[in-house]
Design an enzyme around this catalytic site. Sequence first.
Site, PDB file in Angstrom:
ATOM      1  N   ASP A 220       0.852  -1.189   0.000  1.00  0.00           N
ATOM      2  CA  ASP A 220       0.000   0.000   0.000  1.00  0.00           C
ATOM      3  C   ASP A 220       0.889   1.241   0.000  1.00  0.00           C
ATOM      4  O   ASP A 220       1.806   1.353   0.823  1.00  0.00           O
ATOM      5  CB  ASP A 220      -0.898   0.019   1.235  1.00  0.00           C
ATOM      6  CG  ASP A 220      -1.894  -1.138   1.258  1.00  0.00           C
ATOM      7  OD1 ASP A 220      -2.006  -1.836   0.235  1.00  0.00           O
ATOM      8  OD2 ASP A 220      -2.543  -1.341   2.292  1.00  0.00           O
TER       9      ASP A 220
ATOM     10  N   ASP B  87     -16.040  -3.474  -1.016  1.00  0.00           N
ATOM     11  CA  ASP B  87     -15.586  -3.240   0.348  1.00  0.00           C
ATOM     12  C   ASP B  87     -16.798  -3.171   1.254  1.00  0.00           C
ATOM     13  O   ASP B  87     -17.748  -2.417   0.988  1.00  0.00           O
ATOM     14  CB  ASP B  87     -14.787  -1.933   0.435  1.00  0.00           C
ATOM     15  CG  ASP B  87     -13.607  -1.929  -0.529  1.00  0.00           C
ATOM     16  OD1 ASP B  87     -13.041  -3.006  -0.763  1.00  0.00           O
ATOM     17  OD2 ASP B  87     -13.260  -0.853  -1.037  1.00  0.00           O
TER      18      ASP B  87
END
Length: 247
Positions: free
Chosen positions: A15, A136
């Site tokens: 990330d 998500d």
Amino acid sequence: MSFQKDKMIIIPAVDIKNGKCVQLVQGKPGTEQIQIENPEKVAKSWEDEGANVIHVIDLDGAIDNKTNLIAIKKILDEISVPIQLGGGIRTIKYAKELLNLDIERLIIGTMAFEDKDIIAKLSKEYGSERIMVSLDSKDSEVVIKGWKEKIGKKPAEVSLEFEKLGAGSILFTNVDVEGLLNGFYTEPVLELLKTVNIPIVYSGGITTLNDIEKLSKTGVQGIVIGSALYKNKINFKESLKYQNILK
């Protein structure tokens, strides 16, 4: 690397925020627990340890509508294994720019919900196997815009629609457990697996080798691991014994 039925691949996460490899708690800015310079070197280290795919998320793109394109290109130059990339992909123009960089799979979240036809267009032009939709979930509802906004629907409700539009796979992240290193619940992902026939990749809360073994029995074809690797809760090389095994 294409997904194969009856096989599960283990995918380390890189990330990126402000040009660094970071790990956030539940995606919240300011909760950085890991910050490492040179994300491309981090990605290379996972390749050297046996990763077949690297999961790259542009957190600046997801949260602040900025991009880490320079860092992404450095990763592509540094490693030889494929990457799947998501975060901040808000226009079809930018999506095509990334796909033309030879990104293996593009993970599309918010934009897929704002204009579902984009999934059909990209799948037709580049092949469905290169288009992954990000679902998500927070409090059992799909969230978009960096996990800030609920859309009032459950992941299973929208997953079938995206499959019909041409999405080649789904990345399912349980935000409720993501980054907390407290394990996860199998029920939400099992519901998704019953709904669609395209591959499901799971992310969120994976903390131990037992968690990986549990997921290998569900039918998911990939799992993404972040914080547990960076905090040495899971040894990546040891985790690979569960790769390519679905029970």
